[in-house]
Enzyme design. Structure first.
Site, PDB file in Angstrom:
ATOM      1  N   CYS A 105       0.839  -1.204   0.000  1.00 13.67           N
ATOM      2  CA  CYS A 105       0.000   0.000   0.000  1.00 13.67           C
ATOM      3  C   CYS A 105       0.873   1.252   0.000  1.00 13.67           C
ATOM      4  O   CYS A 105       1.559   1.523   0.983  1.00 13.67           O
ATOM      5  CB  CYS A 105      -0.883  -0.024   1.250  1.00 13.67           C
ATOM      6  SG  CYS A 105      -1.652   1.538   1.657  1.00 13.67           S
ATOM      7  N   CYS A 124       0.415   3.619   2.964  1.00 17.33           N
ATOM      8  CA  CYS A 124       1.027   3.149   4.209  1.00 17.33           C
ATOM      9  C   CYS A 124       2.505   3.508   4.247  1.00 17.33           C
ATOM     10  O   CYS A 124       3.020   3.935   5.284  1.00 17.33           O
ATOM     11  CB  CYS A 124       0.861   1.639   4.363  1.00 17.33           C
ATOM     12  SG  CYS A 124      -0.857   1.100   4.564  1.00 17.33           S
TER      13      CYS A 124
END
Length: 133
Positions: A48, A51
């Protein structure tokens, strides 16, 4: 002040969360949950991109806090696991996680503040989450 980090995955979350939620610490601490995508073992990076951007900012702000902080990092799984609309943390009424990363302030057994995926990297918003009344 110290930052204590606990890690959990789907398979051990209930056990780790119970300890996180009920632990009596020597010093009072602010409690946070950070829902994150798993890391790719070959690159050590999350699948991600949000993230990867938010994590260092979140850690920097939590570590700089004047309060003791306990952070439970909950790893949601790989991309196909997370994309499932029935993912346990998507449907759990306590968390209702819509995206990763999601940073939640946990007080008295409930969510009191949260930052969703699109804002979890914003330093001022993290500071607001850290602010005590």
């Amino acid at each position: 002040m110290p930052l204590e980090i606990l890690d959990a995955v789907l398979s051990d979350f209930d056990r780790v969360f119970e300890g996180f939620d009920s632990a009596q610490r020597a010093q009072p601490a602010l409690k946070f949950l950070l829902f994150l995508a798993d890391k790719d073992p070959s690159t050590k990076l999350s699948w991600c991109p949000d993230c990867n951007v938010a994590e260092p900012v979140i850690y920097k702000k939590l570590e700089a806090s004047n309060s003791n902080v306990v952070l439970l990092r909950a790893y949601v799984g790989d991309r196909p696991t997370w994309r499932n609309p029935s993912h346990p943390w998507r449907v759990d009424p306590r968390f209702k996680v819509k995206g990763v990363p999601t940073l939640i302030r946990w007080e008295n057994g409930e969510v009191t503040k949260r930052l969703e995926d699109y804002e979890a990297h914003v330093e001022e918003k993290i500071e607001s989450l850290l602010a005590t009344k």
